[in-house]
Design a protein around this motif. Structure first.
Motif, PDB file in Angstrom:
ATOM      1  N   UNK A  92      12.036  32.275  45.739  1.00  0.00           N
ATOM      2  CA  UNK A  92      12.908  33.371  45.292  1.00  0.00           C
ATOM      3  C   UNK A  92      12.850  33.469  43.765  1.00  0.00           C
ATOM      4  N   UNK A 142       9.494  34.986  42.806  1.00  0.00           N
ATOM      5  CA  UNK A 142       9.412  36.425  43.102  1.00  0.00           C
ATOM      6  C   UNK A 142      10.096  37.232  42.000  1.00  0.00           C
ATOM      7  N   UNK A 143      11.252  36.768  41.568  1.00  0.00           N
ATOM      8  CA  UNK A 143      11.994  37.495  40.543  1.00  0.00           C
ATOM      9  C   UNK A 143      11.321  37.354  39.174  1.00  0.00           C
ATOM     10  N   UNK A 161       8.388  39.550  38.812  1.00  0.00           N
ATOM     11  CA  UNK A 161       8.671  40.984  38.781  1.00  0.00           C
ATOM     12  C   UNK A 161       9.218  41.455  37.441  1.00  0.00           C
ATOM     13  N   UNK A 162      10.010  40.621  36.798  1.00  0.00           N
ATOM     14  CA  UNK A 162      10.727  41.075  35.614  1.00  0.00           C
ATOM     15  C   UNK A 162       9.821  41.023  34.391  1.00  0.00           C
ATOM     16  N   UNK A 177      17.215  39.570  33.778  1.00  0.00           N
ATOM     17  CA  UNK A 177      17.660  38.803  34.937  1.00  0.00           C
ATOM     18  C   UNK A 177      19.093  38.353  34.717  1.00  0.00           C
ATOM     19  N   UNK A 208      21.698  41.195  35.086  1.00  0.00           N
ATOM     20  CA  UNK A 208      21.964  41.855  36.349  1.00  0.00           C
ATOM     21  C   UNK A 208      22.233  40.914  37.502  1.00  0.00           C
ATOM     22  N   UNK A 209      21.903  39.647  37.294  1.00  0.00           N
ATOM     23  CA  UNK A 209      22.094  38.712  38.397  1.00  0.00           C
ATOM     24  C   UNK A 209      23.527  38.238  38.432  1.00  0.00           C
ATOM     25  N   UNK A 210      24.128  38.322  39.577  1.00  0.00           N
ATOM     26  CA  UNK A 210      25.492  37.843  39.724  1.00  0.00           C
ATOM     27  C   UNK A 210      25.497  36.394  40.159  1.00  0.00           C
ATOM     28  N   UNK A 261      23.007  35.428  43.160  1.00  0.00           N
ATOM     29  CA  UNK A 261      21.620  35.058  42.839  1.00  0.00           C
ATOM     30  C   UNK A 261      21.592  33.647  42.247  1.00  0.00           C
ATOM     31  N   UNK A 315      15.615  46.756  40.315  1.00  0.00           N
ATOM     32  CA  UNK A 315      15.951  45.421  39.820  1.00  0.00           C
ATOM     33  C   UNK A 315      16.967  44.718  40.720  1.00  0.00           C
ATOM     34  N   UNK A 316      17.940  45.483  41.185  1.00  0.00           N
ATOM     35  CA  UNK A 316      18.940  44.857  42.059  1.00  0.00           C
ATOM     36  C   UNK A 316      18.325  44.401  43.378  1.00  0.00           C
ATOM     37  N   UNK A 366      15.560  42.993  43.673  1.00  0.00           N
ATOM     38  CA  UNK A 366      14.997  41.662  43.400  1.00  0.00           C
ATOM     39  C   UNK A 366      16.064  40.625  43.075  1.00  0.00           C
ATOM     40  N   UNK A 367      17.020  40.951  42.228  1.00  0.00           N
ATOM     41  CA  UNK A 367      17.966  39.890  41.816  1.00  0.00           C
ATOM     42  C   UNK A 367      19.218  39.783  42.682  1.00  0.00           C
ATOM     43  N   UNK A 414      17.568  40.865  47.667  1.00  0.00           N
ATOM     44  CA  UNK A 414      16.632  39.890  48.243  1.00  0.00           C
ATOM     45  C   UNK A 414      17.295  38.530  48.476  1.00  0.00           C
TER      46      UNK A 414
END
Lengths: 282, 282
Positions: A191, A194-195, A198-199, A205, A208-210, A213, B176-177, B179-180, B183
Motif C-alpha cells: 500500500x 502504491x501511493x 503515484x504521488x 500525501x 490528504x491522508x487521514x 491511511x 489522490x483520495x 490512492x490515499x 484504496x
C-alpha cells in the motif's frame, strides 16, 4: 532466578530487559548484540548490566531476540556450551523450521520455542518499552520437548511479565501467523509503495491522508532486516496467504468494474463482524 | 454568524456540531437526519438544539454530511428553497461528480464543495467527537465558483474549528483520495476477509493477532453504507488505484516464490521512507 542473558538488544530484546528489570529486580541481566551501536545504546539506556559475548555457565535463561534466520545457528552454538541448568528461549516469528532442526538435538530439552506477540513498527534498543509485553500473548510450541524443571524458569519469567501463555503446534503457528501477521505487513508495504509510486509530490500525501491511511500503512515502516528473514522462513504459508488476499482483491475489483455494488455492500457488512471479534483497540 | 443547519448527524455531522458548540457558542445549531435513531441520539447527546426538516430562511450555513450518493439530490432541493444569504457546504469524499453536476446551476455561487479529512472507523452520532476536526485538513474545490461574501462564512467556521484549508481541483482530489484513502479502506476490508475466511475458529484471531494486524485491519470496521457510495462515485480512480496495488502485490509474490530476497529487502527499505513523509502518528 538470578541471571538472564539476552542476545539481540533491539525492540523485543530491549523491552524484555526493561520489563525484567521492573518485575524481577533481583535478576542480573547481561546481553549481547552484534551491532556496536545497539550495544552502546543498550548500555547507555541501562537496559542491561553488562555486555557479554559468552553467557555465564550458571545463567538461568538465555533469550534469543535476533532476526528469524539467525536463531538456529546461534541456538546450536549456545547448546554446545551451556551449563545443565540453563534454558534457551527463542522469540522467532516462525517456529516450524527451528523446531524441526532441533528435534533430535541431544540437548533439545534445554530449548523452548516461543513467540511473544508484541511489537511496533520501530526497531532497535531505543524503541524498547517497559510495557510492550504487558498482557500480550506468548506462544509456546512443542512444550513437551522441554525439560520440566527448566520450563519452570520460563513460566516464572512470563508470569512476572504478565504475559498470557498459549500452546500451539509449530506448523499451525506458522500458518496462522502468515495470515494474521505476515500478510498484514506485506499488504501495508505494498500500500505504501502504491501511493509513493503515484504521488509526484510526496508532500501531498501528508496533506490528504487521514488517520485511516496512517493506520493501514503503519507497518510499512517496519524493519526489512527483521521481515525479509521471516518471509524467507515462512515462504510457503506466506505465499498461500498472499495468494488468497490477491484473489479477494481481484474479485472485489471485478465487482466494482461490473457495478455490482449491492454485492459489495453485503460482503463489507459481513466483514464488519471483525469489530466484535477483534476489539483490540478498545 | 447565527444559525447553522446540519443534514446528516452521524460521525462527521455530529463532530461538527460538537466543535461548533464549543468554538462558536453563540450559534444556534439545527439539524436533520432521515434515520429516526440518529435524530433521537443527536437530541439526547445535545449535539443540536432542534430537529428541523426545513432550515430557516436566515440560516447562515447548511452543512451536508450524508453519504456521497445522496449529496447531489439534497443540494439540488435545498438550492431551490434557500434564502440569498445561505451557503451550502457539502462534506462528500468525492468531489468531481457533484462539482460537474452543479457547474451550471443558477445558484452555484451559494454552494461550496468541501471535504474534511477526518474520520474514524465508527459511525453514527454516538461516535461523534468534539476534537475530531481539530487541526485536520479541509479541502475546498472550485473555490472561485462560490460567492465571495458567502465564502467568508465558511472561513469563519473553519477558522473557529482550527482546520487547515487546502485548495484543489475536483478531479485531482478524487484521484489522490482514491490512492490515499479509498484504496486503504478496500485493502483493509480484503485483509479482514482473507483472515476471516481462513480461520475455522475465529477466537484464534484475537489470540494471535498483535497490534500490527489490528492497525492494518482497523478500517474494515468502517460503515459500508458510507463506503459503497464512495466506491460508486469514484469508481474509475479506485479501479486504477486497486489495479496498481494488485500489480505490486503480484510482483512481490513472484519474487518471494523465486527467492529474490535481496530484491525484496531493497524495495522494503525504499518504502520505509514513508516514515519521514508521514509521521502522522507522532
Amino acid at each position: 532466578m538470578k541471571k538472564i542473558h539476552i542476545i539481540g538488544l533491539g525492540l523485543i530484546g530491549g523491552s524484555f530487559a526493561l520489563a525484567i528489570k521492573k518485575s524481577l529486580p533481583q535478576v542480573t541481566i547481561t546481553g549481547f548484540d552484534k551491532k556496536q551501536q545497539h550495544q552502546e545504546d543498550a548500555k547507555s539506556l541501562n537496559l542491561i548490566t553488562e555486555i557479554k559475548e559468552i553467557p555465564d555457565q550458571d545463567t538461568d535463561l538465555i533469550l534469543l531476540a535476533t532476526p528469524a534466520d539467525t536463531l538456529l545457528p546461534i541456538a546450536l552454538q549456545l547448546l554446545e556450551n551451556i551449563g545443565p541448568d540453563t534454558l534457551i528461549i527463542d522469540f522467532g516469528s516462525t517456529k516450524a523450521s527451528i523446531c524441526e532442526n532441533l528435534a533430535n538435538h541431544p540437548k533439545r530439552s534445554q530449548f523452548l520455542a516461543g513467540h511473544p506477540i508484541a511489537g511496533t513498527e520501530y526497531s532497535g534498543p531505543r524503541a524498547a518499552k517497559e510495557d510492550l509485553l504487558e498482557r500480550k500473548v506468548f506462544i509456546i510450541c512443542e512444550m513437551e520437548k522441554t525439560d520440566i524443571h527448566l520450563k519452570e524458569k520460563a513460566y516464572i519469567l512470563l508470569d512476572a511479565l504478565n504475559m498470557k501463555l498459549r500452546f500451539m503446534d509449530p506448523k499451525d503457528h506458522d500458518l496462522h501467523l502468515a495470515f494474521v501477521s505476515h500478510l498484514s505487513h506485506i499488504s501495508s508495504f505494498m500500500l505504501g509503495k502504491t501511493v509513493l509510486d503515484k504521488m509526484d509530490d510526496e508532500s501531498h500525501i501528508f496533506d490528504m491522508a487521514g488517520s485511516g491511511f496512517a493506520s493501514t500503512v503503519r507497518l510499512s515502516k517496519s524493519s526489512p532486516e527483521m521481515w525479509v528473514p521471516i518471509i524467507k522462513e515462512n515462504k510457503l504459508h506466506i505465499l498461500e496467504a498472499l495468494g488468497s488476499y490477491i484473489i479477494r482483491l481481484q474479485s472485489f475489483q471485478k465487482r466494482i468494474a461490473e457495478g455490482k455494488f449491492e454485492d459489495l455492500q453485503s460482503e463489507m457488512e459481513n466483514i464488519n463482524r471483525i469489530k466484535d471479534i477483534l476489539d483490540l483497540d478498545k
